[in-house]
Design an enzyme around this catalytic site. Structure first.
Site, PDB file in Angstrom:
ATOM      1  N   GLN A  14       9.591  48.002 -27.527  1.00  0.00           N
ATOM      2  CA  GLN A  14       9.665  47.833 -27.049  1.00  0.00           C
ATOM      3  C   GLN A  14      11.283  49.414 -27.431  1.00  0.00           C
ATOM      4  OE1 GLN A  14       8.034  49.245 -24.415  1.00  0.00           O
ATOM      5  NE2 GLN A  14       6.530  47.305 -25.369  1.00  0.00           N
ATOM      6  N   HIS A  22      10.194  52.563 -29.698  1.00  0.00           N
ATOM      7  CA  HIS A  22       9.744  53.889 -28.401  1.00  0.00           C
ATOM      8  C   HIS A  22      10.371  55.017 -28.772  1.00  0.00           C
ATOM      9  CE1 HIS A  22       5.729  53.177 -26.376  1.00  0.00           C
ATOM     10  NE2 HIS A  22       6.356  52.110 -25.845  1.00  0.00           N
ATOM     11  N   GLU A  80      10.053  47.844 -16.314  1.00  0.00           N
ATOM     12  CA  GLU A  80       8.891  48.673 -15.540  1.00  0.00           C
ATOM     13  C   GLU A  80       7.455  47.663 -16.445  1.00  0.00           C
ATOM     14  OE1 GLU A  80       6.785  52.006 -19.513  1.00  0.00           O
ATOM     15  OE2 GLU A  80       8.429  51.133 -19.403  1.00  0.00           O
ATOM     16  N   HIS A  81       8.119  47.174 -17.259  1.00  0.00           N
ATOM     17  CA  HIS A  81       7.360  45.934 -17.907  1.00  0.00           C
ATOM     18  C   HIS A  81       7.783  44.288 -17.978  1.00  0.00           C
ATOM     19  CE1 HIS A  81       6.244  48.695 -20.896  1.00  0.00           C
ATOM     20  NE2 HIS A  81       5.098  48.915 -20.470  1.00  0.00           N
ATOM     21  N   ASP A 120       0.344  47.525 -23.986  1.00  0.00           N
ATOM     22  CA  ASP A 120       0.210  48.797 -24.282  1.00  0.00           C
ATOM     23  C   ASP A 120      -1.025  49.263 -24.503  1.00  0.00           C
ATOM     24  OD1 ASP A 120       2.599  49.259 -23.693  1.00  0.00           O
ATOM     25  OD2 ASP A 120       2.679  49.041 -25.353  1.00  0.00           O
ATOM     26  N   HIS A 163      -1.532  69.365  24.523  1.00  0.00           N
ATOM     27  CA  HIS A 163      -1.865  68.213  23.719  1.00  0.00           C
ATOM     28  C   HIS A 163      -3.300  67.350  25.042  1.00  0.00           C
ATOM     29  CE1 HIS A 163      -0.026  68.806  20.763  1.00  0.00           C
ATOM     30  NE2 HIS A 163      -0.367  68.098  19.862  1.00  0.00           N
TER      31      HIS A 163
END
Length: 437
Positions: free
Chosen positions: A264, A267, A333-334, A367, A426
């Site tokens: 990761q 990235h 996230e992961h 992924d 109403h």
């Protein structure tokens, strides 16, 4: 390379209790600070359309454009030239994600509340969506699959996709991205990146009609544009730099853990890599493995910057129990679980974009080919948000059907509640239907 944060005994310290949401710092990703810079870009696209987009492509991408639409024949040509092994990988990724997406597709739910009183919870696909695929640091062809497949399964009528123009590819998006579009049957493709791409989708520009929803990850300029234009157009999330957290004990394989942290970190220099463990010996072993593995990988400088940043750390905890509190507070996230009884530990996780259980489920599987989606909430948003799925491309509509008798049965309650809110009109809308004429 990675710093250490020692939280052992933190739960027993006097004074204010430890806030596990802030126990592990994150990278500086200030969307609010970037908005003033993307605002004029979005306004220029709103007012001048394609003319403004081509100016920004020249300034930011170094590409001179006359057209922003990618001819369909270019996507088919890219597919013809695609490496057969890459094509096979994409086809398997598509097959697996389509299978899970089809199982996630929700059906209409009909509830009968009495004779003649029915409410139908109807699922309706978004009419038109714009998919954003990053092409800057790395051509994320997998994001074509992750965005397009659930949209197609949901039944979205009109799908447009954009990715940044590449000078080395004649001003077109990366050819692997174009090939994936052809493989998925996506014919409306644009060579536009950054904030201007989000604005193009939100307002419409030239051949691109405005969309109802924009999905897909991007850099800070793309994310800032999504925040700025939220309301003008729907968005999936504000996904920032990628992040991995690993909760491991002394049963974990240090080489596996190091490889996953590295995977990761490559990235983005702002990517976060966090190991949470009660084992100091594992930390030492993983640190040694990182030294070996990083030295022989391709993107050494990018990875070293990520692992050496404030967003990455070895976090020492008393035990797996405290480790769970740390990773739930971090809301990664992961999240990988590499402990004894990993499935049981994973079942107790509350906050994560996706959870990878045991030694044979690395994040990189997700992924590409796990069948799960890799467009996931970042920055701690996993405590309230979900990853991309079929549900992101559908809307819920309540359809109400009542007979006269069914309305009469509940009419007095409607009138009473309307009077309680001082909204007599109403109640009158019910009375006029039930009074004798």
């Amino acid at each position: 390379m990675m710093r250490r944060i020692d939280l052992r005994g933190a739960g027993d310290r006097p004074g204010a209790p430890l806030d596990y949401r802030t126990a592990v710092p994150r990278a500086d990703f200030d969307i609010e600070a970037a908005i003033p810079q993307v605002h004029p870009i979005c306004e220029a696209v709103r007012l001048r359309g394609v003319e403004a987009i081509t100016e920004f492509s020249a300034r930011f991408d170094g590409v001179e454009q006359t057209e922003i639409a990618v001819p369909v024949e270019e996507t088919h040509r890219a597919l013809e030239r695609l490496d057969p092994a890459i094509r096979a990988g994409l086809e398997e990724s598509i097959r697996r994600l389509r299978a899970t997406s089809e199982r996630e597709l929700e059906r209409d739910v009909v509830t009968d509340l009495g004779d003649g009183a029915r409410v139908t919870h109807r699922k309706v696909p978004v009419d038109r969506v714009g998919l954003y695929v990053p092409g800057g640091i790395a051509p994320l062809v997998s994001s074509v699959v992750m965005n397009a497949v659930p949209a197609q399964v949901a039944g979205v009528r009109s799908i447009a996709l954009t990715s940044s123009p590449q000078a080395e590819h004649g001003g077109l998006p990366h050819p692997t991205i174009l090939a994936a579009c052809a493989l998925l049957g996506i014919e409306e493709v644009y060579a536009v990146g950054g904030a201007q791409a989000v604005a193009m989708f939100a307002y419409g520009a030239g051949p691109c009609e405005r969309v109802d929803l924009v999905t897909g990850p991007g850099n800070i300029w793309t994310v800032s544009a999504k925040r700025l234009l939220k309301g003008v157009v729907g968005i999936d999330s504000e996904a920032g730099p990628t992040e991995i957290a690993i909760l491991a004990d002394d049963t974990a394989d240090a080489a596996h853990v190091a490889a996953d942290l590295l995977s990761q970190a490559e990235h983005d220099p702002l990517a976060a890599a966090v190991l949470v463990t009660p084992s100091e010996a594992l930390v030492d072993d993983v640190a040694a493995e990182l030294d070996k593995q990083v030295a022989v990988t391709r993107h050494v400088e990018r990875i070293r910057t990520s692992l050496g940043g404030p967003q990455s750390a070895f976090v020492l905890v008393d035990d797996v129990e405290q480790g769970l509190r740390v990773v739930d507070g971090y809301a990664a996230e992961h999240l990988e679980i590499q402990t004894r009884d990993a499935a049981a530990v994973a079942a107790r996780v509350r906050n994560a974009g996706a959870v990878f259980v045991g030694p044979w489920a690395p994040v990189s599987l997700g992924d590409y080919c796990a069948g799960s989606n890799h467009v996931l909430p970042t920055g701690g948003c996993a405590c309230h948000s979900s990853g991309l799925s079929v549900r992101a491309f559908t809307r819920s509509v309540h359809v109400v059907e009542y007979s006269r008798d069914a309305l009469a049965e509940v009419g007095d309650h409607v009138v009473t509640l309307a009077e309680a809110e001082d909204l007599p009109g109403h109640g009158a809308a019910v009375r006029v239907r039930l009074q004798d004429r």
